[in-house]
Design a protein around this motif. Structure first.
Motif, mmCIF file in Angstrom:
data_model
loop_
_atom_site.group_PDB
_atom_site.id
_atom_site.type_symbol
_atom_site.label_atom_id
_atom_site.label_comp_id
_atom_site.label_asym_id
_atom_site.label_seq_id
_atom_site.Cartn_x
_atom_site.Cartn_y
_atom_site.Cartn_z
ATOM 1 N N GLU A 71 0.836 -1.435 -0.021
ATOM 2 C CA GLU A 71 -0.139 -0.041 0.020
ATOM 3 C C GLU A 71 0.921 1.266 0.016
ATOM 4 O OE1 GLU A 71 -2.555 -0.284 3.409
ATOM 5 O OE2 GLU A 71 -4.016 -1.434 2.223
ATOM 6 N N ALA A 72 2.023 1.288 0.760
ATOM 7 C CA ALA A 72 2.824 2.423 0.899
ATOM 8 C C ALA A 72 3.238 2.710 -0.534
ATOM 9 C CB ALA A 72 4.003 2.453 1.907
ATOM 10 N N LYS A 73 3.939 1.551 -1.202
ATOM 11 C CA LYS A 73 4.512 1.621 -2.500
ATOM 12 C C LYS A 73 3.492 2.122 -3.689
ATOM 13 C CE LYS A 73 8.081 -1.870 -2.229
ATOM 14 N NZ LYS A 73 8.506 -3.159 -2.476
ATOM 15 N N ALA A 74 2.023 1.625 -3.441
ATOM 16 C CA ALA A 74 1.158 2.169 -4.394
ATOM 17 C C ALA A 74 1.008 3.811 -3.932
ATOM 18 C CB ALA A 74 0.184 1.461 -4.160
ATOM 19 N N GLU A 75 0.933 4.059 -2.544
ATOM 20 C CA GLU A 75 0.685 5.364 -2.332
ATOM 21 C C GLU A 75 1.698 6.477 -2.836
ATOM 22 O OE1 GLU A 75 -1.621 8.653 -0.688
ATOM 23 O OE2 GLU A 75 -2.133 6.478 -0.993
ATOM 24 N N ARG A 76 2.941 5.794 -2.813
ATOM 25 C CA ARG A 76 4.208 6.622 -3.282
ATOM 26 C C ARG A 76 3.931 6.933 -4.781
ATOM 27 N NH1 ARG A 76 9.673 3.882 -3.415
ATOM 28 N NH2 ARG A 76 8.553 3.083 -5.325
ATOM 29 N N SER A 77 3.665 5.764 -5.409
ATOM 30 C CA SER A 77 3.464 6.024 -6.889
ATOM 31 C C SER A 77 2.369 6.934 -7.146
ATOM 32 C CB SER A 77 3.258 4.513 -7.610
ATOM 33 O OG SER A 77 4.402 3.538 -7.198
ATOM 34 N N LYS A 78 1.380 6.818 -6.315
ATOM 35 C CA LYS A 78 0.269 7.708 -6.720
ATOM 36 C C LYS A 78 0.675 9.281 -6.505
ATOM 37 C CE LYS A 78 -4.525 8.873 -5.196
ATOM 38 N NZ LYS A 78 -5.394 8.552 -4.037
ATOM 39 N N ILE A 79 1.441 9.378 -5.433
ATOM 40 C CA ILE A 79 1.835 10.710 -5.143
ATOM 41 C C ILE A 79 2.890 11.175 -5.956
ATOM 42 C CG2 ILE A 79 2.991 12.110 -3.276
ATOM 43 C CD1 ILE A 79 1.967 10.285 -1.206
ATOM 44 N N LEU A 80 3.654 10.556 -6.568
ATOM 45 C CA LEU A 80 4.656 10.865 -7.431
ATOM 46 C C LEU A 80 3.899 11.014 -8.811
ATOM 47 C CD1 LEU A 80 7.690 8.385 -6.912
ATOM 48 C CD2 LEU A 80 7.568 10.662 -6.323
ATOM 49 N N LYS A 81 2.976 10.329 -9.152
ATOM 50 C CA LYS A 81 2.314 10.485 -10.202
ATOM 51 C C LYS A 81 1.440 11.972 -10.342
ATOM 52 C CE LYS A 81 -1.325 8.474 -13.446
ATOM 53 N NZ LYS A 81 -2.549 7.518 -13.271
ATOM 54 N N GLU A 82 0.818 12.075 -9.182
ATOM 55 C CA GLU A 82 -0.003 13.437 -9.112
ATOM 56 C C GLU A 82 0.928 14.680 -9.177
ATOM 57 O OE1 GLU A 82 -2.120 12.842 -5.317
ATOM 58 O OE2 GLU A 82 -3.625 11.415 -6.261
ATOM 59 N N ALA A 83 2.215 14.299 -8.418
ATOM 60 C CA ALA A 83 3.158 15.533 -8.266
ATOM 61 C C ALA A 83 3.722 15.772 -9.755
ATOM 62 C CB ALA A 83 4.286 15.222 -7.579
ATOM 63 N N LYS A 84 3.952 14.810 -10.548
ATOM 64 C CA LYS A 84 4.188 15.060 -12.094
ATOM 65 C C LYS A 84 3.416 15.635 -12.810
ATOM 66 C CE LYS A 84 6.460 12.718 -15.873
ATOM 67 N NZ LYS A 84 5.549 12.169 -17.013
ATOM 68 N N GLU A 85 1.990 15.158 -12.653
ATOM 69 C CA GLU A 85 0.806 15.764 -13.301
ATOM 70 C C GLU A 85 0.739 17.281 -12.958
ATOM 71 O OE1 GLU A 85 -2.435 13.484 -12.221
ATOM 72 O OE2 GLU A 85 -1.873 11.682 -13.721
ATOM 73 N N ALA A 86 0.891 17.581 -11.741
ATOM 74 C CA ALA A 86 0.886 18.814 -11.184
ATOM 75 C C ALA A 86 2.094 19.766 -11.810
ATOM 76 C CB ALA A 86 0.836 19.069 -9.899
ATOM 77 N N LYS A 87 3.002 19.269 -11.906
ATOM 78 C CA LYS A 87 4.249 19.769 -12.335
ATOM 79 C C LYS A 87 3.983 19.979 -13.821
ATOM 80 C CE LYS A 87 7.715 17.738 -14.364
ATOM 81 N NZ LYS A 87 8.831 17.151 -14.808
#
Length: 164
Positions: A71-87
């Motif tokens: 779950e932590a890995k999935a959450e990290r991937s989701k956060i990184l994806k959201e951060a990239k999209e925001a960037k």
């Protein structure tokens, strides 16, 4: 050969001593030894059961740990994806805003250039108008007798006038 065959008396005494020792042990030692063995057996089976429970709990904890880790890995991937999209979104908005600002500045520059051009043309027209009036005034002031002298005077005045 006497040594190989036991004597009946020795055998009887040994058997009686064995029975007496057996009865004494049975009366005084047998119950405590059996209860100690029973306690030992119970404690060993309890220890084995506890070890099995601990083993099962460890397996369950390991499974939970792996689940939490996943779950932590999935959450990290989701956060990184959201951060990239925001960037990417911020960069896109910044580019759009910069392009709009550039177009605005270019339009303002074109407008300013056009205004300056119009002002310069107006100034040139005003100067030409003034010069024409000055030449006409000088021509009218001077009374010339013939037409060739008048044309000569206009040419002379035109050459003497310098445009800025």
């Amino acid at each position: 050969m006497d040594l190989l065959q036991p004597a009946l008396g020795l055998f009887t005494i040994s058997f009686l001593i064995f029975i007496i020792v057996f009865l004494i042990l049975k009366k005084f030692a047998w119950k405590p030894i059996l209860s100690t063995l029973k306690e030992r057996e119970t404690s060993i089976s309890d220890s084995i059961a506890a070890a099995e429970r601990v083993k099962e709990e460890m397996a369950q904890m390991k499974a939970e740990h792996e689940h939490v880790l996943a779950e932590a890995k999935a959450e990290r991937s989701k956060i990184l994806k959201e951060a990239k999209e925001a960037k990417d979104q911020i960069i896109g908005e910044a580019k759009t805003q910069a392009q709009a600002e550039a177009k605005k500045i270019i339009n303002e520059a074109y407008t300013a250039i056009e205004n300056q051009k119009m002002a310069a043309l107006t100034d040139v027209k005003n100067q030409v108008g003034r010069l024409v009036i000055e030449v006409a005034e000088k021509v009218l002031r001077k009374e010339l007798s013939d037409k060739s002298a008048q044309e000569q005077f206009i040419k002379q005045q035109a050459e003497s006038i310098k445009l800025n």
